[in-house]
Design a protein around this motif. Sequence first.
Motif, PDB file in Angstrom:
ATOM      1  N   THR A  96      49.498  33.178  44.813  1.00  0.00           N
ATOM      2  CA  THR A  96      48.623  32.313  44.016  1.00  0.00           C
ATOM      3  C   THR A  96      47.756  33.111  43.040  1.00  0.00           C
ATOM      4  OG1 THR A  96      46.903  32.353  45.735  1.00  0.00           O
ATOM      5  CG2 THR A  96      48.499  30.533  45.804  1.00  0.00           C
ATOM      6  N   VAL A  97      47.390  32.454  41.966  1.00  0.00           N
ATOM      7  CA  VAL A  97      46.430  32.982  40.997  1.00  0.00           C
ATOM      8  C   VAL A  97      45.406  31.886  40.739  1.00  0.00           C
ATOM      9  CG1 VAL A  97      46.074  33.894  38.675  1.00  0.00           C
ATOM     10  CG2 VAL A  97      48.196  34.404  39.898  1.00  0.00           C
ATOM     11  N   SER A  98      44.125  32.243  40.801  1.00  0.00           N
ATOM     12  CA  SER A  98      43.080  31.244  40.560  1.00  0.00           C
ATOM     13  C   SER A  98      41.994  31.834  39.668  1.00  0.00           C
ATOM     14  CB  SER A  98      42.479  30.745  41.878  1.00  0.00           C
ATOM     15  OG  SER A  98      41.903  31.800  42.608  1.00  0.00           O
ATOM     16  N   LYS A  99      41.239  30.932  39.045  1.00  0.00           N
ATOM     17  CA  LYS A  99      40.173  31.355  38.120  1.00  0.00           C
ATOM     18  C   LYS A  99      38.995  30.403  38.259  1.00  0.00           C
ATOM     19  CE  LYS A  99      38.476  33.544  34.373  1.00  0.00           C
ATOM     20  NZ  LYS A  99      37.081  33.057  34.414  1.00  0.00           N
ATOM     21  N   VAL A 100      37.813  30.958  38.453  1.00  0.00           N
ATOM     22  CA  VAL A 100      36.594  30.162  38.486  1.00  0.00           C
ATOM     23  C   VAL A 100      36.008  30.092  37.086  1.00  0.00           C
ATOM     24  CG1 VAL A 100      34.220  30.014  39.342  1.00  0.00           C
ATOM     25  CG2 VAL A 100      36.070  30.672  40.895  1.00  0.00           C
ATOM     26  N   VAL A 101      35.725  28.883  36.627  1.00  0.00           N
ATOM     27  CA  VAL A 101      35.108  28.658  35.324  1.00  0.00           C
ATOM     28  C   VAL A 101      33.994  27.631  35.511  1.00  0.00           C
ATOM     29  CG1 VAL A 101      37.236  29.144  34.059  1.00  0.00           C
ATOM     30  CG2 VAL A 101      36.707  26.790  34.720  1.00  0.00           C
ATOM     31  N   LYS A 102      33.231  27.416  34.450  1.00  0.00           N
ATOM     32  CA  LYS A 102      32.211  26.372  34.475  1.00  0.00           C
ATOM     33  C   LYS A 102      32.555  25.300  33.452  1.00  0.00           C
ATOM     34  CE  LYS A 102      27.969  28.200  36.413  1.00  0.00           C
ATOM     35  NZ  LYS A 102      26.507  28.389  36.178  1.00  0.00           N
TER      36      LYS A 102
END
Length: 263
Positions: free
Chosen positions: A219-225
Amino acid sequence: MKFKLIMFMLLALGLQASSNAEEVDLAKQLANPVAAMVSVPFQFNYDSGYGSSDGYKSYVNMQPVIPFSINEDWNIISRTILPVVSQHNIVGKSGSQSGLGDITQSFFFSPKGATSDGLIWGAGPALLIPSATHSLLGARKWGLGPSAVLLKQKDGLTYGALANHIWSLAGDSDRRDISSTFLQPFLSYTNNKAWTFGLDTESSYDWKETQWSVPVNFTVSKVVKLGSQPVSFQVGARYWAAAPESGPAGWGFRAGVTFLFSK
């Protein structure tokens, strides 16, 4: 004028760095199953190769994680998994079904701080609730057993394992009893841009049928706002290294979105 422009640029860079640091911290907390953070994931999964090879299953796991403070030293972490399922020819030519699956509810008693060796852990009960809306979407059994998680986080790395074992206690007498072990070793790395790269297996062993199911997830994930709301987006693939004869088989797909709420 130049001085004001320089000050504005430095302020903007400072705010960006602060925001990025917050997102990195949230990404690291998200990699910790017993972090004191409310998260609400919606995780879509797709697998094929069931039954006579034309069977498939797609489902969305709603997985709210809610921490409760007991005292200065301990938390209780509630982890719920509620699947919403759509499937076709899972068992031979069984046709199509859709609806709710069985709920798995876990509670982890977890220290608020890591040990002197940096270990983070939690333990408690896991409960299987027969909430399925169709007989082919669930086990029709109540189940109970122990659950535990142990991990360590250092320099962006998170590694450890989560496990439980569930025995059936009551339910439909026409359905077979349950004795199932779930084992999830995991490894992930979060960089300074709040990207997380993960590898894990969500393996289970059926002691009644003496067979393994071993999907290996990448998996690849990214936290953004989004405005002021922190959100994690995830995509991934999995390969079924082992499964019952009736499937699934080959490659599967995963995508998800998680809403994050710091305590």
